[in-house]
Design a protein around this motif. Structure first.
Motif, mmCIF file in Angstrom:
data_model
loop_
_atom_site.group_PDB
_atom_site.id
_atom_site.type_symbol
_atom_site.label_atom_id
_atom_site.label_comp_id
_atom_site.label_asym_id
_atom_site.label_seq_id
_atom_site.Cartn_x
_atom_site.Cartn_y
_atom_site.Cartn_z
ATOM 1 N N MET A 19 66.785 33.197 -6.096
ATOM 2 C CA MET A 19 66.497 31.891 -6.661
ATOM 3 C C MET A 19 65.590 31.136 -5.707
ATOM 4 O O MET A 19 65.727 31.228 -4.505
ATOM 5 C CB MET A 19 67.817 31.135 -6.852
ATOM 6 N N SER A 20 64.683 30.430 -6.260
ATOM 7 C CA SER A 20 63.852 29.582 -5.424
ATOM 8 C C SER A 20 63.719 28.231 -6.109
ATOM 9 O O SER A 20 63.405 28.170 -7.289
ATOM 10 C CB SER A 20 62.479 30.206 -5.236
ATOM 11 N N HIS A 44 59.309 35.862 -2.941
ATOM 12 C CA HIS A 44 60.700 35.521 -2.616
ATOM 13 C C HIS A 44 61.662 36.270 -3.555
ATOM 14 O O HIS A 44 62.628 36.894 -3.106
ATOM 15 C CB HIS A 44 60.894 33.999 -2.726
ATOM 16 N N GLU A 45 61.374 36.242 -4.848
ATOM 17 C CA GLU A 45 62.262 36.914 -5.812
ATOM 18 C C GLU A 45 62.225 38.442 -5.621
ATOM 19 O O GLU A 45 63.254 39.113 -5.727
ATOM 20 C CB GLU A 45 61.901 36.551 -7.256
ATOM 21 N N HIS A 80 64.548 39.523 -2.972
ATOM 22 C CA HIS A 80 65.951 39.665 -3.396
ATOM 23 C C HIS A 80 66.172 41.083 -3.925
ATOM 24 O O HIS A 80 67.188 41.708 -3.645
ATOM 25 C CB HIS A 80 66.299 38.664 -4.497
ATOM 26 N N GLU A 105 69.402 33.855 0.966
ATOM 27 C CA GLU A 105 68.257 33.005 0.638
ATOM 28 C C GLU A 105 67.337 32.814 1.839
ATOM 29 O O GLU A 105 66.117 32.804 1.693
ATOM 30 C CB GLU A 105 68.722 31.646 0.108
ATOM 31 N N TYR A 147 66.937 27.856 2.690
ATOM 32 C CA TYR A 147 65.520 28.205 2.539
ATOM 33 C C TYR A 147 64.729 27.795 3.775
ATOM 34 O O TYR A 147 63.883 28.538 4.262
ATOM 35 C CB TYR A 147 64.952 27.534 1.281
#
Ligand SMILES: [Zn+2]
Length: 366
Positions: free
Chosen positions: A1-2, A233-234, A237, A269, A304
């Motif tokens: 999640m961002s 970023h995703e 993950h 995260e 973050y």
């Protein structure tokens, strides 16, 4: 999640129940297959942009962002994780794939969807549920959080609420991933065994309206730079998701409860952000490097922001975290120490390095 904190006021739009609506023009994309304008132009999210020049520019931005990411992940920049990842994927997936290609193949097999806030609750072209863009997260400020952790009030520190934030991207698998989608209750995490499973069970959603508006709120971040960063970023993950985190725990604590849950969320995260920042930096592209994304990351919440402190330490940290996910137990003392450090007014990266070394000591390789 961002997500990032809201700047400016929310456009007062109520959530409409559109649970059965299928958006025919929300097609899945994958990193390497977005080379033609046509595959982007047809996407429903672009219909919102009436201005033809603006729309054409956005199409170019999408293609350029995907090309940048394709170049990054095709390179050897993440090779330090090859052994860990290839060893966890089923051998049948490797009959035709060179080990050095495993990370590229993994990241290049996930379906990526462009959505906007009006589509939340609906379904994509291939009938995948589009998640809500309401962010549930930790509401406490840094100081309160620090105090709760110090006094071992982990359940209180863990409380989630709807926060004033805009969701930019989300990584999901159909057995919902725990840490990346904080607040989700399912813990039926499963090891990703083959690349085939990735395309079937994992998805990344990008809220294009939110990314667009957020980039407009920062004078020096372009839409393309933010899109690239959020997607990286995703994808990170997914990179860290080849393990079964249901085994993750803290010695002496119940699996995934309280301290473990808090640690897991902050850890996951922060490292997704650290990796994304590192990958942006590796391009040497002025528009993507730290000095620019710094403003954005500093505006995000604590986990973050912590990614920023890990820019030179991510390799060891990700390896340590992956070991935790495979069932190597961390001590309560070290997990707590780490959480206390990152919730300091000004966390010290030297202290984080020391804690990371200690974690490495207690988590054996095999
Ligand atoms: Zn995330």
């Amino acid at each position: 999640m961002s997500f990032t904190r809201k700047i400016g006021k929310k456009n007062g739009k109520d959530l409409i129940n559109i649970s059965d609506k299928v958006f025919d023009n929300v097609y899945p994309t994958i990193i390497s297959e977005i080379s033609s304008n046509v595959s982007v132009e047809k996407q429903e999210v672009l219909e919102k942009f009436d201005d033809k020049d603006k729309k054409n520019k956005l199409v170019c931005n999408f293609i350029s962002a995907y090309k940048t990411i394709n170049d990054i992940i095709k390179g050897k920049i993440l090779s330090c994780f090859e052994d860990a990842i290839s060893g966890k994927l089923e051998s049948k997936a490797f009959t035709n794939i060179d080990k050095s290609q495993c990370i590229y193949e993994l990241l290049n097999s996930v379906n990526i969807y462009f959505v906007n806030s009006e589509m939340c609750g609906g379904k994509t072209f291939d009938k995948r549920e589009i998640p809500s863009d309401i962010v549930w997260s930790i509401n406490l400020d840094k100081k309160e959080l620090h105090n709760k952790i110090e006094n071992e009030e982990f359940d209180k520190a863990n409380e989630r609420g709807e926060v004033e934030a805009v969701l930019l991207g989300c990584y999901k698998r159909d057995t919902e991933r725990y840490f990346a989608g904080e607040g989700l209750k399912s813990m039926n995490g499963s090891v990703i065994n083959s690349f085939d499973d990735v395309s079937k069970h994992c998805s990344i959603f990008l809220w294009i309206d939110h990314i667009y508006e957020t980039s407009n709120n920062y004078y020096n971040i372009s839409f393309e730079a933010l899109l690239t960063f959020v997607l990286l970023h995703e994808l990170m993950h997914l990179l860290m998701d080849v393990f079964d985190e249901t085994k993750f725990g803290i010695k002496g604590e119940e699996n995934l409860k309280c301290l473990g849950q808090l640690y897991g969320y902050f850890r996951e995260e922060s490292l997704a952000n650290a990796l994304a920042l590192h990958l942006c930096d590796s391009t040497g592209n002025e528009a993507l490097v730290y000095s620019i994304l710094d403003h954005f990351v500093q505006n995000q919440t604590i986990p973050y922001q912590t990614g920023w402190l890990y820019k030179n330490l991510f390799e060891k940290a990700v390896k340590n975290w992956m070991k935790c996910k495979t069932g190597k137990y961390l001590t309560k003392q070290l997990a707590k120490e780490w959480l206390l450090e990152i919730t300091e007014e000004k966390p010290d990266s030297n202290n984080l390095r020391r804690i990371e070394d200690e974690i490495e000591e207690i988590l054996p390789d095999k």
